[in-house]
Design a protein around this motif. Sequence first.
Motif, short mmCIF file in Angstrom:
data_model
loop_
_atom_site.label_atom_id
_atom_site.label_comp_id
_atom_site.label_asym_id
_atom_site.label_seq_id
_atom_site.Cartn_x
_atom_site.Cartn_y
_atom_site.Cartn_z
N ASP A 83 -0.29 -5.47 7.69
CA ASP A 83 -1.63 -4.88 7.56
C ASP A 83 -1.63 -3.36 7.63
OD1 ASP A 83 -3.58 -7.38 7.70
OD2 ASP A 83 -1.99 -7.72 9.16
N LEU A 84 -0.89 -2.72 6.76
CA LEU A 84 -0.92 -1.27 6.70
C LEU A 84 -2.32 -0.76 6.31
CD1 LEU A 84 2.45 -0.47 4.87
CD2 LEU A 84 2.03 -0.76 7.33
N GLN A 85 -3.01 -1.52 5.45
CA GLN A 85 -4.40 -1.24 5.06
C GLN A 85 -4.59 0.21 4.58
OE1 GLN A 85 -6.56 -3.56 4.81
NE2 GLN A 85 -5.98 -5.22 6.19
N LEU A 86 -3.68 0.67 3.74
CA LEU A 86 -3.78 2.04 3.23
C LEU A 86 -5.11 2.26 2.51
CD1 LEU A 86 -0.15 2.53 1.82
CD2 LEU A 86 -1.03 3.09 4.10
N ASP A 87 -5.73 3.40 2.78
CA ASP A 87 -6.98 3.83 2.16
C ASP A 87 -8.21 3.06 2.65
OD1 ASP A 87 -5.66 5.78 0.73
OD2 ASP A 87 -5.35 4.49 -1.01
N LEU A 88 -8.04 2.16 3.61
CA LEU A 88 -9.22 1.56 4.24
C LEU A 88 -9.82 2.54 5.23
CD1 LEU A 88 -11.05 -0.90 4.58
CD2 LEU A 88 -9.48 -1.75 6.33
N TRP A 89 -8.96 3.25 5.93
CA TRP A 89 -9.38 4.31 6.85
C TRP A 89 -8.41 5.47 6.66
CZ3 TRP A 89 -6.89 6.02 11.54
CH2 TRP A 89 -7.65 6.93 12.29
N SER A 90 -8.92 6.69 6.73
CA SER A 90 -8.12 7.86 6.34
C SER A 90 -6.85 8.02 7.17
CB SER A 90 -8.97 9.12 6.44
OG SER A 90 -9.47 9.29 7.77
N GLY A 91 -6.83 7.55 8.41
CA GLY A 91 -5.66 7.72 9.27
C GLY A 91 -4.60 6.65 9.13
N ASN A 92 -4.85 5.64 8.29
CA ASN A 92 -3.90 4.52 8.22
C ASN A 92 -2.55 4.91 7.63
OD1 ASN A 92 -5.57 2.71 9.46
ND2 ASN A 92 -6.14 1.60 7.61
N ARG A 93 -2.51 5.92 6.76
CA ARG A 93 -1.22 6.33 6.20
C ARG A 93 -0.31 6.88 7.30
NH1 ARG A 93 -2.31 9.25 0.34
NH2 ARG A 93 -3.82 7.75 -0.45
N TYR A 117 -1.08 -4.25 2.07
CA TYR A 117 -0.58 -2.87 2.01
C TYR A 117 -1.71 -1.90 1.63
CZ TYR A 117 3.56 -5.72 1.92
OH TYR A 117 4.49 -6.67 2.23
N LEU A 118 -2.55 -2.31 0.68
CA LEU A 118 -3.68 -1.48 0.26
C LEU A 118 -4.98 -2.13 0.73
CD1 LEU A 118 -2.81 -0.40 -3.39
CD2 LEU A 118 -2.12 0.63 -1.22
N GLY A 119 -5.65 -1.47 1.67
CA GLY A 119 -6.93 -1.99 2.12
C GLY A 119 -8.03 -1.69 1.13
N ASN A 120 -7.86 -0.61 0.38
CA ASN A 120 -8.81 -0.19 -0.65
C ASN A 120 -8.01 0.46 -1.76
OD1 ASN A 120 -11.58 -0.76 -0.51
ND2 ASN A 120 -11.87 0.67 1.19
N GLY A 121 -8.65 0.64 -2.90
CA GLY A 121 -8.00 1.32 -4.00
C GLY A 121 -6.96 0.46 -4.70
N THR A 122 -6.37 1.03 -5.74
CA THR A 122 -5.41 0.29 -6.54
C THR A 122 -4.14 1.09 -6.84
OG1 THR A 122 -6.48 1.06 -8.59
CG2 THR A 122 -7.23 -1.06 -7.69
N ASP A 123 -4.01 2.26 -6.21
CA ASP A 123 -2.86 3.13 -6.48
C ASP A 123 -1.83 2.99 -5.36
OD1 ASP A 123 -1.04 5.06 -7.12
OD2 ASP A 123 -2.45 6.73 -7.12
N PRO A 124 -0.64 2.44 -5.66
CA PRO A 124 0.37 2.23 -4.62
C PRO A 124 1.29 3.43 -4.38
CG PRO A 124 1.12 1.21 -6.64
CD PRO A 124 -0.23 1.82 -6.94
N THR A 125 0.92 4.62 -4.89
CA THR A 125 1.78 5.79 -4.75
C THR A 125 2.10 6.09 -3.29
OG1 THR A 125 0.90 6.76 -6.79
CG2 THR A 125 2.03 8.24 -5.26
N ALA A 126 1.08 6.05 -2.44
CA ALA A 126 1.29 6.34 -1.02
C ALA A 126 2.25 5.33 -0.40
CB ALA A 126 -0.04 6.33 -0.27
N GLY A 144 -0.44 -9.80 0.78
CA GLY A 144 -1.61 -10.28 1.50
C GLY A 144 -2.79 -10.46 0.58
N ASP A 145 -3.90 -10.95 1.11
CA ASP A 145 -5.06 -11.23 0.28
C ASP A 145 -5.64 -9.96 -0.34
OD1 ASP A 145 -7.58 -10.61 2.40
OD2 ASP A 145 -5.75 -11.33 3.35
N ARG A 146 -5.53 -8.81 0.37
CA ARG A 146 -6.01 -7.56 -0.20
C ARG A 146 -5.14 -7.08 -1.35
NH1 ARG A 146 -10.75 -6.52 0.16
NH2 ARG A 146 -10.36 -4.29 -0.15
N ASP A 147 -3.90 -7.56 -1.40
CA ASP A 147 -2.96 -7.14 -2.44
C ASP A 147 -3.09 -7.96 -3.72
OD1 ASP A 147 -1.83 -5.37 -0.53
OD2 ASP A 147 -0.66 -7.05 0.27
N VAL A 148 -3.73 -9.11 -3.64
CA VAL A 148 -3.82 -9.99 -4.81
C VAL A 148 -5.26 -10.07 -5.32
CG1 VAL A 148 -1.80 -11.33 -4.15
CG2 VAL A 148 -4.05 -12.06 -3.34
N ARG A 149 -6.02 -8.97 -5.14
CA ARG A 149 -7.40 -8.93 -5.63
C ARG A 149 -7.44 -9.07 -7.15
NH1 ARG A 149 -8.88 -3.39 -3.44
NH2 ARG A 149 -6.68 -3.31 -2.80
#
Length: 340
Positions: A83-93, A117-126, A144-149
């Motif tokens: 649950d890295l949840q990148l871009d769900l909250w600004s401090g998650n990175r 890995y990505l809580g929001n957005g679609t760019d995996p660059t980070a 995870g479920d957020r990754d297979v939207r």
Amino acid sequence: MNRLHLLLAITALVLGGCGSEAEPAEETAEGGAGLPVYPWDTLPPESIYGATPVENLRVTPVELHVLGIPPGWDGMRIAAISDLQLDLWSGNREVAAAAIRRAVAEQPDVVVLLGDYLGNGTDPTALRELLRPLSGVSTFAVLGDRDVRSDSLAARIAATLSEAGVRVLRNETAILEHGGDSAAVVGVDAELLGESVGEQAYVLGQLGSGTRVGFLISHNPVLGARADNDRVPAVLAGGVFCGDVEVPGTPRLSWLNSEAIPSAVVEGAERLYRIGQMVMFVTCGTGYGFIPVRFGAPPEVAIVTLRSVEAETAGEDARDAAVDTLLEQYESSLEDTTSN
């Protein structure tokens, strides 16, 4: 204001003292790729959690006494990150980067990445940048479920992981050698949640068929619990924040314990489960949400050490003793973590 926003507003009032600013603002955070600005985003994290998220990050040692893993796997150390949840909250990175660095510093035999890995957005660059410390480290991952939207997002994330040398298991099996013994690592894909229970049972029944299974990884603990417990000795899962603030619609440990798999809960250890002779450990993950659902549950890197108990020679008493030992070791590890 709909019910969800009303609930979020009440949460902000209670936990953040935000007053009339509880409703999301129209602006977007600077550099936040269009993310809404919530009033609690402007609060110093330490005012809610007692410390910054990176300062709160902890390494949680866990010993699992597992029936039926190969003797050579006894003592294998697995770093589990979820649950890295990148871009769900600004401090998650920042938290995710610290978690991966801490995991590598522990020098585990294997790292497992458990999805979202990505809580929001679609760019995996980070994500690509964060994975660099894992170069040369034996690493397996599931989505995870957020990754297979969407299929395209899942493909991009899987490709990013693979390019970093991570073996992605989408309802697949990989053979892992350790201590002179080989067994399978099985990975369950979150897309399976969209299938019927019958289809889930069929797919899970085929995974690792004909091979000796060492452990299974799954983002969703419920899918892990539905694995063949006569063939799969251990499961590592994520998907829950474990926080004291229970917000409907968010991943909740209480739902897992009271509604999803209540009969599997090992008394006295809420993140340990026993299904037949299979044991499952659930990590709380690292990412923070847009409200303080992680309150009371610091982000963690779980270092899971496998201890072998041979299923072929273990009778009912031995199985019960193994589970008792597992619980004792787990409670002891928590006491050690709390005292540090």
